[in-house]
Design an enzyme around this catalytic site. Sequence first.
Site: not given
Ligand code: NAD
Length: 333
Positions: A135-137, A160, A164
């Site tokens: 993430t950009d965070e 968080y 990350k």
């Molecule tokens: P989300 O919370 O919707 O999905 C996370 C998934 O990971 C879920 O399906 C959950 O069941 C699974 N999970 C959690 N812990 C687990 C474990 N220990 N073992 C196996 N599976 C596990 O998240 P998202 O928004 O889809 O984000 C996905 C990734 O992208 C993350 O790494 C997040 O940091 C990154 N990200 C998100 C955003 C955003 O805006 N949502 C932006 C940039 C990066």
Amino acid sequence: MQTHKNILVTGGAGFIGSTFVAQSVARGQRVIVLDALTYAGNKANLEWIKPDNYQLVIGNIKDGALVSALLRDHSIDAVVHFAAESHVDNSISKPAEFIETNIVGTYILLEAAREYWNGLAADKKRDFRFLHVSTDEVYGSLGESGKFDENTAMKPNSPYSASKAASDHLAHAWFATYGLPTIITNCSNNYGPRQFPEKLIPLTITNAVSGKKLPVYGDGKNIRDWIHVEDHCRGIALALEKGNTGETYCFGGNAEIRNIEVVSKICTILDTVKPKNSGKYESQIEFVKDRLGHDYRYSIDDSKACSKLGFTRQYNFDSGILATVKWYLENRK
Ligand code: NAD
């Protein structure tokens, strides 16, 4: 032409992961999804995808033996790592799971990948990739001007983003120390279908149509750069196929918007597509106590991804948010 045929996608039953799985399957790749199905994961996020070319394995990324078996049994040639605890508010109230999944979990995955990669034949070893989605965070908070890019020093503020950032460092260290071919992507705020309704956009849509208050932190002036999830996932696929190992690629939406404007836009769309019997949705907005340590502004300069990977966006915020509101209205369940 995709180099990678068999991909292990962690967290593939979540919001962004499920979109990536759908795009990969559409490209003809075979996908093994490893997901613990926490509160944020949902089998239904995958059920709309043609079932022939993906398999969901319910399990934890911290289970190193399971990860090793999946890598071996499915001749995996790329790992795309989404699995994480992803909600900043939860990280403030309960940080432990963020340390466990985001840091320890990433470490266990990297170690399983390293062991497997070490045993591959030379050509497979050369082509193997471990793409870490971040993430950009991790870069902290901006004032009124400036943008984050791949050279910005990390300065995470929330549990968080700190977890990350730690995992980003681990992914890079496994490249620099052991030569594991890792690539890191850092992206701005995603929106689109199948996002769990704890995050601003789906929470606003679902609360609005349920007649509930629409909470906005502080004065609502914090700024986020919004990218449609499909654009982000196309960027990840480009980084996987064309990115240089050991490097980072940033992706943004070129759509900086104040939180209050996001909520107001959703209200205006709903006033048109699902008008209330009386009054406007904006009357449900309620300003609430600000989030602790709330970052003021995020903004991404993704010119490296554009020039080196050929990344382009297919959505602008206005078209993307309209489609997203309609998706939530059609998929209330
Ligand atoms: P989300 O919370 O919707 O999905 C996370 C998934 O990971 C879920 O399906 C959950 O069941 C699974 N999970 C959690 N812990 C687990 C474990 N220990 N073992 C196996 N599976 C596990 O998240 P998202 O928004 O889809 O984000 C996905 C990734 O992208 C993350 O790494 C997040 O940091 C990154 N990200 C998100 C955003 C955003 O805006 N949502 C932006 C940039 C990066």
